[in-house]
Design an enzyme around this catalytic site. Sequence first.
Site, short mmCIF file in Angstrom:
data_model
loop_
_atom_site.label_atom_id
_atom_site.label_comp_id
_atom_site.label_asym_id
_atom_site.label_seq_id
_atom_site.Cartn_x
_atom_site.Cartn_y
_atom_site.Cartn_z
CG ASP A 1 -1.98 1.11 1.08
OD1 ASP A 1 -2.59 1.53 2.08
OD2 ASP A 1 -2.37 1.63 0.10
CE LYS B 1 -1.05 3.42 -3.78
NZ LYS B 1 -1.09 2.60 -2.88
CD GLU C 1 -8.62 4.81 0.11
OE1 GLU C 1 -8.97 3.55 -0.54
OE2 GLU C 1 -7.34 5.23 -0.16
CG ASP D 1 -5.36 -0.25 -0.94
OD1 ASP D 1 -5.22 0.73 -0.53
OD2 ASP D 1 -6.64 -0.55 -1.65
CG ASN D 2 -4.60 2.27 -3.60
OD1 ASN D 2 -3.70 2.06 -2.56
ND2 ASN D 2 -5.72 2.42 -3.32
#
Length: 215
Positions: free
Chosen positions: A141, A144, A199, A169-170
């Site tokens: 997380d 990226k 989120e 995540d993401n």
Amino acid sequence: TRTSRPQRILKAVQRKATVGDPQSVITAIDHFCRHREWAMNVGDEKGSILDSVVSEVSPVTVLELGTYCGYSTVRIARLLPPGACVITLEFNPDYAAIARQVIKWSGLEDKVQLVEGASGDWIPWMKEHFGVQAFDLVFLDHWKERYLPDTKLLEECGLIQKGTVLLADNVICPGTPDYLEYVRNSPRYNSHYYRSHLEYTKAEDGLEKSVFLGY
Ligand SMILES: O=C(NC/C=C/[C@H]1O[C@@H](n2ccc(=O)cc2)[C@H](O)[C@@H]1O)c1cc([N+](=O)[O-])cc(O)c1O
Ligand SMILES: [Mg+2]
């Protein structure tokens, strides 16, 4: 000068959460970020998926890349059995200082090792410095564009072994296309996408769970 967003998140925890009660810390941060000020915590919706993966893996050693304010660190640590721990890497010293206080407020400091520095610098030292053999779970997380290089580095350092679970995540927003392509096309990973939302918003995002199958 104005306080920082992480400082305002810590204030919300100190105002609304009960010392030693991790769930109240999670609830306080989610309420603040949903109703007052958005922040890049994994959040409640994706957080529930994170919880289910942690419970399913029941890891002894967890690596978290990207502590920020410690929200997901608390989510993970609260589910760990005695003797298990999460090593969390944070590059920004100001964020690390806030995260330490959030983790302390939740009463989980005994299950957390917060390390300040860059993932690329620290990963090669994990075995020697922390006596880690391999990670059972890695939660990605952080920046990226670091997901793929750090995954390859973890492989090279023997910190990912048969059965290790990567949870990222993401993968949609902001997105990690090169990482996704790698884990989804590699014969050495079994990958699954958990569709969710960014989120505190209605935008699509999700978590990618990839199980290492060994060499
Ligand atoms: O950019 C995002 N995350 C980057 C996180 C970076 C964190 O990882 C740390 N780190 C720790 C170790 C390192 O080696 C490098 C950085 C940084 O110091 C920061 O604390 C993001 C953005 C959105 N968004 O909607 O825009 C939503 C999200 O859920 C996100 O996670
Ligand atoms: Mg994130």
